[in-house]
Design an enzyme around this catalytic site. Sequence first.
Site, PDB file in Angstrom:
ATOM      1  N   SER A 142      57.090  48.300  35.372  1.00 20.63           N
ATOM      2  CA  SER A 142      57.541  47.087  34.929  1.00 20.63           C
ATOM      3  C   SER A 142      57.655  46.710  36.238  1.00 20.63           C
ATOM      4  O   SER A 142      58.241  47.043  37.225  1.00 20.63           O
ATOM      5  CB  SER A 142      58.712  47.223  34.243  1.00 20.63           C
ATOM      6  OG  SER A 142      59.220  45.909  34.159  1.00 20.63           O
ATOM      7  N   TYR A 155      67.558  49.873  33.385  1.00 18.73           N
ATOM      8  CA  TYR A 155      66.094  49.947  32.951  1.00 18.73           C
ATOM      9  C   TYR A 155      65.270  49.688  34.093  1.00 18.73           C
ATOM     10  O   TYR A 155      64.079  50.466  34.386  1.00 18.73           O
ATOM     11  CB  TYR A 155      65.857  48.538  31.830  1.00 18.73           C
ATOM     12  CG  TYR A 155      64.477  48.367  31.544  1.00 18.73           C
ATOM     13  CD1 TYR A 155      63.856  49.264  30.882  1.00 18.73           C
ATOM     14  CD2 TYR A 155      63.620  47.591  32.353  1.00 18.73           C
ATOM     15  CE1 TYR A 155      62.477  49.312  30.338  1.00 18.73           C
ATOM     16  CE2 TYR A 155      62.496  47.387  31.816  1.00 18.73           C
ATOM     17  CZ  TYR A 155      61.660  48.089  31.069  1.00 18.73           C
ATOM     18  OH  TYR A 155      60.639  47.803  30.757  1.00 18.73           O
TER      19      TYR A 155
END
Length: 270
Positions: A142, A155
Amino acid sequence: MTKLLKGTALITGASSGIGAFYADRLARRGYDLIIVARNQESLSRVGEDIANATGRSVTTVRADLGYREDLLKIEGILRSDASITMLVNNAGVGAVEPLLMSDVDAMERMISVNVTALTRLVYAAAPSFVARGHGTIINMASALGIAPEVLNGVYGATKAFVIALTFSLEKELAQKNIRIQAVLPGAVETPFWESSGGSLDRLPDQIVMKAEDAVDAALAGLDMGELITLPSVPDIDDWTAYEAARQKLMPNLSRNIPARRYMEAALASR
């Protein structure tokens, strides 16, 4: 550049969003599929649609990678099925709330999928690919892996792990005819966002990419031989400069004496 050989692609998190589009695109490229996800109904629907549209063989495997027994089942498939030539590590759990608003047990579950499961699947696939003399590992990271302060830091940290692991895999496996890639999308229009506790309605349209566009960009990056693919970044020179700065640091990351600025500060404080 390592030539990609067709065969079977095993894709995790393939019942919707990015994983489902990977399945569609890879089938259209001539791959047979093993698609994995928690929701059997959605998974079966994706598999049937792709098989009907492409004529490729599609096997569905229901598995929750947060559960050890299910994870071990997928590891076994990767080790034993010699037709598998590609692993797409797409399954993941997200979060958007900051640390002080997040439940630590939920963060631990996220780590178990985003880090532990991904790592174990890499460990299952890589030796098998090396033994067969070819293979491709795609790790879904990501943009938050290099910008962890933007949303939930745990995350972002899990995705930073994926990026670091990918760099290491490239160094270790590139000379063994194994292709490695990490994909770093920004916000993508998928159910993943809502399941992470966020809402796409809160984001400007100009920063949200369609899932099919993200996958098409990622596969184009794979074709181009990229180790790191950033679907949203307009100028690849920005990433090149970022990576060059990281490489410049490396020769001095381990030395036998502290840097002068610390030595001077230490002497001044005595």
